[in-house]
Design an enzyme around this catalytic site. Structure first.
Site, PDB file in Angstrom:
ATOM      1  N   CYS A   2      10.558   7.284  10.839  1.00 40.17           N
ATOM      2  CA  CYS A   2       9.810   8.420  11.344  1.00 40.17           C
ATOM      3  C   CYS A   2       9.866   9.503  10.273  1.00 40.17           C
ATOM      4  O   CYS A   2      10.479   9.314   9.234  1.00 40.17           O
ATOM      5  CB  CYS A   2      10.455   8.915  12.621  1.00 40.17           C
ATOM      6  SG  CYS A   2      10.748   7.576  13.792  1.00 40.17           S
ATOM      7  N   ARG A  27       4.515   8.342   7.674  1.00 37.56           N
ATOM      8  CA  ARG A  27       5.782   7.694   8.012  1.00 37.56           C
ATOM      9  C   ARG A  27       5.806   7.211   9.455  1.00 37.56           C
ATOM     10  O   ARG A  27       6.732   6.511   9.870  1.00 37.56           O
ATOM     11  CB  ARG A  27       6.940   8.664   7.796  1.00 37.56           C
ATOM     12  CG  ARG A  27       7.115   9.095   6.369  1.00 37.56           C
ATOM     13  CD  ARG A  27       8.298  10.019   6.264  1.00 37.56           C
ATOM     14  NE  ARG A  27       9.520   9.318   6.586  1.00 37.56           N
ATOM     15  CZ  ARG A  27      10.284   8.694   5.702  1.00 37.56           C
ATOM     16  NH1 ARG A  27       9.954   8.696   4.448  1.00 37.56           N
ATOM     17  NH2 ARG A  27      11.375   8.075   6.072  1.00 37.56           N
ATOM     18  N   TRP A  74       7.475   6.748  14.682  1.00 36.35           N
ATOM     19  CA  TRP A  74       7.031   5.350  14.585  1.00 36.35           C
ATOM     20  C   TRP A  74       7.985   4.585  15.487  1.00 36.35           C
ATOM     21  O   TRP A  74       9.162   4.403  15.182  1.00 36.35           O
ATOM     22  CB  TRP A  74       7.134   4.887  13.140  1.00 36.35           C
ATOM     23  CG  TRP A  74       6.590   3.517  12.896  1.00 36.35           C
ATOM     24  CD1 TRP A  74       5.288   3.187  12.711  1.00 36.35           C
ATOM     25  CD2 TRP A  74       7.330   2.306  12.770  1.00 36.35           C
ATOM     26  NE1 TRP A  74       5.182   1.832  12.478  1.00 36.35           N
ATOM     27  CE2 TRP A  74       6.413   1.272  12.510  1.00 36.35           C
ATOM     28  CE3 TRP A  74       8.685   1.984  12.860  1.00 36.35           C
ATOM     29  CZ2 TRP A  74       6.801  -0.051  12.331  1.00 36.35           C
ATOM     30  CZ3 TRP A  74       9.063   0.666  12.687  1.00 36.35           C
ATOM     31  CH2 TRP A  74       8.124  -0.336  12.426  1.00 36.35           C
ATOM     32  N   ASN A 100      15.785  10.242  12.643  1.00 40.88           N
ATOM     33  CA  ASN A 100      15.072   9.146  11.983  1.00 40.88           C
ATOM     34  C   ASN A 100      16.100   8.056  11.720  1.00 40.88           C
ATOM     35  O   ASN A 100      17.176   8.346  11.216  1.00 40.88           O
ATOM     36  CB  ASN A 100      14.476   9.666  10.666  1.00 40.88           C
ATOM     37  CG  ASN A 100      13.758   8.581   9.910  1.00 40.88           C
ATOM     38  OD1 ASN A 100      13.436   7.531  10.464  1.00 40.88           O
ATOM     39  ND2 ASN A 100      13.512   8.831   8.644  1.00 40.88           N
ATOM     40  N   GLY A 101      15.788   6.821  12.091  1.00 42.13           N
ATOM     41  CA  GLY A 101      16.743   5.721  11.892  1.00 42.13           C
ATOM     42  C   GLY A 101      16.938   4.964  13.196  1.00 42.13           C
ATOM     43  O   GLY A 101      16.126   5.088  14.125  1.00 42.13           O
ATOM     44  N   GLU A 488      -0.607 -10.457  -3.879  1.00 42.29           N
ATOM     45  CA  GLU A 488      -0.711  -9.018  -3.641  1.00 42.29           C
ATOM     46  C   GLU A 488      -2.089  -8.654  -3.064  1.00 42.29           C
ATOM     47  O   GLU A 488      -2.191  -7.838  -2.151  1.00 42.29           O
ATOM     48  CB  GLU A 488      -0.427  -8.262  -4.951  1.00 42.29           C
ATOM     49  CG  GLU A 488      -0.657  -6.761  -4.913  1.00 42.29           C
ATOM     50  CD  GLU A 488       0.138  -6.014  -3.855  1.00 42.29           C
ATOM     51  OE1 GLU A 488       1.023  -6.592  -3.217  1.00 42.29           O
ATOM     52  OE2 GLU A 488      -0.181  -4.832  -3.636  1.00 42.29           O
ATOM     53  N   LYS A 492      -2.865  -6.796   0.533  1.00 39.32           N
ATOM     54  CA  LYS A 492      -3.678  -5.577   0.654  1.00 39.32           C
ATOM     55  C   LYS A 492      -4.775  -5.769   1.694  1.00 39.32           C
ATOM     56  O   LYS A 492      -5.025  -4.907   2.521  1.00 39.32           O
ATOM     57  CB  LYS A 492      -4.330  -5.184  -0.683  1.00 39.32           C
ATOM     58  CG  LYS A 492      -3.465  -4.608  -1.757  1.00 39.32           C
ATOM     59  CD  LYS A 492      -3.051  -3.174  -1.537  1.00 39.32           C
ATOM     60  CE  LYS A 492      -1.705  -3.089  -0.859  1.00 39.32           C
ATOM     61  NZ  LYS A 492      -0.523  -3.246  -1.673  1.00 39.32           N
ATOM     62  N   GLU A 495      -3.330  -5.807   5.259  1.00 42.55           N
ATOM     63  CA  GLU A 495      -2.755  -4.595   5.822  1.00 42.55           C
ATOM     64  C   GLU A 495      -3.768  -3.488   6.084  1.00 42.55           C
ATOM     65  O   GLU A 495      -3.603  -2.754   7.052  1.00 42.55           O
ATOM     66  CB  GLU A 495      -1.579  -4.076   4.989  1.00 42.55           C
ATOM     67  CG  GLU A 495      -1.908  -3.595   3.596  1.00 42.55           C
ATOM     68  CD  GLU A 495      -0.667  -3.074   2.873  1.00 42.55           C
ATOM     69  OE1 GLU A 495      -0.607  -3.193   1.657  1.00 42.55           O
ATOM     70  OE2 GLU A 495       0.238  -2.528   3.526  1.00 42.55           O
ATOM     71  N   HIS A 511      -2.804 -29.911  -1.479  1.00 41.85           N
ATOM     72  CA  HIS A 511      -1.641 -30.454  -0.775  1.00 41.85           C
ATOM     73  C   HIS A 511      -1.631 -29.999   0.682  1.00 41.85           C
ATOM     74  O   HIS A 511      -0.582 -29.980   1.325  1.00 41.85           O
ATOM     75  CB  HIS A 511      -0.353 -30.058  -1.497  1.00 41.85           C
ATOM     76  CG  HIS A 511      -0.285 -30.625  -2.886  1.00 41.85           C
ATOM     77  ND1 HIS A 511      -0.037 -31.961  -3.122  1.00 41.85           N
ATOM     78  CD2 HIS A 511      -0.503 -30.059  -4.099  1.00 41.85           C
ATOM     79  CE1 HIS A 511      -0.075 -32.184  -4.429  1.00 41.85           C
ATOM     80  NE2 HIS A 511      -0.377 -31.051  -5.042  1.00 41.85           N
ATOM     81  N   LYS A 608       4.988   4.043   6.013  1.00 48.22           N
ATOM     82  CA  LYS A 608       5.157   4.029   4.562  1.00 48.22           C
ATOM     83  C   LYS A 608       6.512   3.515   4.122  1.00 48.22           C
ATOM     84  O   LYS A 608       6.612   2.674   3.260  1.00 48.22           O
ATOM     85  CB  LYS A 608       4.914   5.431   4.001  1.00 48.22           C
ATOM     86  CG  LYS A 608       4.960   5.496   2.474  1.00 48.22           C
ATOM     87  CD  LYS A 608       3.830   4.713   1.847  1.00 48.22           C
ATOM     88  CE  LYS A 608       3.898   4.690   0.339  1.00 48.22           C
ATOM     89  NZ  LYS A 608       3.033   3.641  -0.219  1.00 48.22           N
TER      90      LYS A 608
END
Ligand code: F6R
Length: 613
Positions: A2, A27, A74, A100-101, A488, A492, A495, A511, A608
């Site tokens: 957060c 965040r 979050w 936060n945590g 990568e 992208k 997300e 395969h 983030k």
């Protein structure tokens, strides 16, 4: 993961808190709230939804308090709702806390408090904190000025997990207490005022002077001073650190979104990251390391450990280090590495890459490696971040603040920094000819201009995005370094565009995955390694035969008319080509996301910095 903001000074706190929260929204953004110390006690205003909703809360404009704390959430424990939003109050409504945590033992603590008569109104882990503070406050019969600080200290000793906590109280109208463990928190010092934040950019417009709090340190803030204490409440001294980032570098600077701005900032980010590390006619300069030949010769294995995009940068780092330094490198996902009992000893070098420097799994992997005797090296974009404080050595990308959730400029800067590191090692070890290294250095210095050129594909990519934005599945293919770019690019696309995609090493297709290729499906391939052109073309041919539409990103001369669309990027040494070939693919994800009308900078379910495991 957060975001928290705090203010203590002589101005009205609430507008400052809300503007700070708006900058921290990346965040977490499923609820937000503020608490201020008013004349008649604490006031808490919070709600589900985006930070801007706070402006509509009744009475928000009437807040006069000049001390306040704020939070954008979050969700981890408990769904997004008003009750679960921060700040949280204790039962007496005299202590307000943002956190936060994650408090891992919160249900034990909740049980303990319930037995002692406390009631809980949310499903969060956080609500135990203000109630524990109240519990210890009332138990303490010594009514001196440190009574609340002791209550916070006792509370923290009970907490297991990670936290950055801000506390205000009706009983402490001129102070605020903050503490952190394994969760980011910085204190900005102004003139007669202080700001608190989860990260530096959110308060850069107010101050450039920062105190960085270490794990288990407390700060008691007044308007004109900050006092620091260790876990046993012994006073400690800290120096202010001046941060050079400009406030405007944290703004959108005329771009529609942070992501687009950050994509275009890549030439500057690379220039800054190279900085003075490549002096003319001299060896590559890493003042911050000063490794000896004896030390590097003793290293017989390197682990590169990271998460997500940072891990993809590590894959390019592996190829550069193995090629130039002849040391075996294993790249690992931090959340796998830490639970796998990796083989590590004093001859192992472990490199941890983290843009934010706050990713919980990467930090835990670092701590594990240290405990097994490895030398640890952090690669981060944030000076003073947790990971850099844990590691034996730290080196920095100088990409500037990355605000968009999807990493772009940090990724390419990480690849460049790892390439510089490989050159630095190779020069000391003398494992690659000086001529080859000289050429590579020259190519590194030319990269920023070549990125400018690669960005010119923007219009064509935008057109291509219009054709494929409604696709349900997209495939990415590549070999060698180009496989890393495929991984990568696929991340992208997932997300920010919410399109399912898969990245495959092109030779691996037959395969199994080729069974998924059917008429009309889009397959995007990357071809930049001259040694692998023909091999990759054969694999693309296999999907064309099965009806795939093809886009190829390349710096090679390819046979004409084979592919539907070809985007050319500038030619460069293959070790550096991932920096250029990802540019059109970053743009592709961006434009598809825009075409779909999505929130590019704040994709759903993501935040983030991932400070939870
Ligand atoms: C994707 C992205 C993430 C991060 C990952 C690690 O665009 O940004 O995959 O790379 O969460 O974050 P850091 O580098 O801060 O440790």
């Amino acid at each position: 993961m957060c975001g928290i903001i705090g203010y203590i000074g002589s101005k009205k706190a609430s507008p400052i808190l809300i503007s700070g929260l708006l900058r921290l929204e990346y965040r977490g953004y499923d609820s937000a709230g503020i608490a201020t110390v008013e004349k008649n006690g604490l006031s808490v205003m919070k709600d589900k939804g985006r930070v801007k909703n706070l402006y509509n809360l009744e009475g928000i404009d009437d807040l006069e308090g000049t001390i306040g704390i704020a939070h954008t959430r979050w969700a981890t424990h408990g769904k997004p709702s008003k009750e679960n939003s921060h700040p949280h109050l204790d039962n007496s409504k005299n202590f307000a806390v943002v956190h936060n945590g994650i408090i891992e033992n919160y249900s034990d603590l909740k049980g303990f408090l319930e037995k002692n008569g406390y009631t809980f109104y949310s499903q969060t882990d956080t609500e135990v904190i203000p109630n524990l503070i109240h519990y210890y406050y009332t138990k303490d019969k010594n009514n001196d000025k440190d009574r609340i600080l002791r209550a916070v200290q006792h509370t923290c000793k009970d907490l297991k997990g990670s936290y950055a906590i801000q506390v205000i109280s009706k009983y402490m109208p001129d102070n605020m207490i903050v503490v952190r463990k394994d969760s980011p928190l910085v204190i900005g010092k102004g003139d007669g005022e202080c700001y608190i934040s989860s990260d530096i950019p959110a308060i850069l417009s107010f101050t450039r002077d920062f105190y960085l709090l270490n794990d288990n340190e407390f700060a008691v803030l007044s308007r004109d001073k900050v006092e620091f204490y260790d876990i046993d409440l012994n006073k400690i001294n800290k120096n202010v650190k001046n941060i050079e980032w400009s406030a405007s570098s944290a703004d959108k600077n005329g771009f529609e979104d942070y992501m687009l701005k950050e994509i275009h900032e890549q030439p500057t980010a690379i220039r800054e990251t190279i900085g003075s590390r490549l002096p003319e006619n001299e060896p590559c300069n890493f003042d911050d390391l000063n490794f000896t030949k004896e030390f590097l010769t003793s290293i017989n294995k390197i682990y590169i450990v990271a998460c997500g995009t940072a891990m993809h940068a590590g894959l390019s780092g592996k190829i550069a280090i193995e090629k130039l330094c002849k040391i075996p490198v294993t790249v690992d996902i931090a959340s796998e590495f830490r639970y796998r009992d990796p083989i590590i000893d004093k001859n192992t070098l472990c490199i941890f890459i983290s843009q934010s420097g706050e990713t919980a799994d990467t930090i835990a992997a670092l701590k594990l490696s240290k405990s097994k005797g490895a030398t640890t090296l952090a690669v981060s974009n944030v000076i003073g971040s947790s990971i850099t404080r844990e590691a034996d050595y730290s080196i920095y990308t100088h990409a500037g603040p990355e605000i968009a959730v999807a990493s772009t400029k940090a990724y390419t800067s990480q690849i460049v920094l790892l390439s510089l590191l490989a050159i630095y090692f190779a020069e000391i070890l003398e494992t690659t000819s000086v001529f080859e290294l000289k050429d590579l250095k020259k190519e590194l210095l030319e990269l920023p201009n070549k990125i400018e050129n690669a960005l010119k594909s923007s219009k064509r990519i935008q057109e291509f995005a219009k054709n494929i934005y409604q696709e349900k599945d997209v495939f990415f293919l590549g070999r060698g370094v180009d496989y890393n770019t495929a991984l990568e690019a696929s991340l992208k696309l997932k997300e920010i565009s919410y399109i399912h995609s898969e990245a495959y090493a092109a030779g691996e297709l037959k395969h199994g995955p080729i069974a998924l290729i059917e008429n009309g499906i889009t397959v995007i391939s990357i071809i930049t390694d001259p040694k692998l052109v023909e091999k990759t073309i054969s694999n693309i041919q296999e999907v064309i035969t099965r009806g795939a539409k093809t886009l190829v990103i390349t710096n090679q001369e390819l046979p004409a008319n084979n592919f539907d669309t070809i985007i050319t990027v500038p030619d460069v040494n293959v070790l550096l080509s991932p920096v250029l070939s990802i540019i059109p693919l970053q743009l592709l994800s961006y434009y598809i996301s825009k075409e779909k009308g999505l929130d590019v900078d704040k994709p759903r379910n993501l935040a983030k910095s991932v400070t939870v495991e």
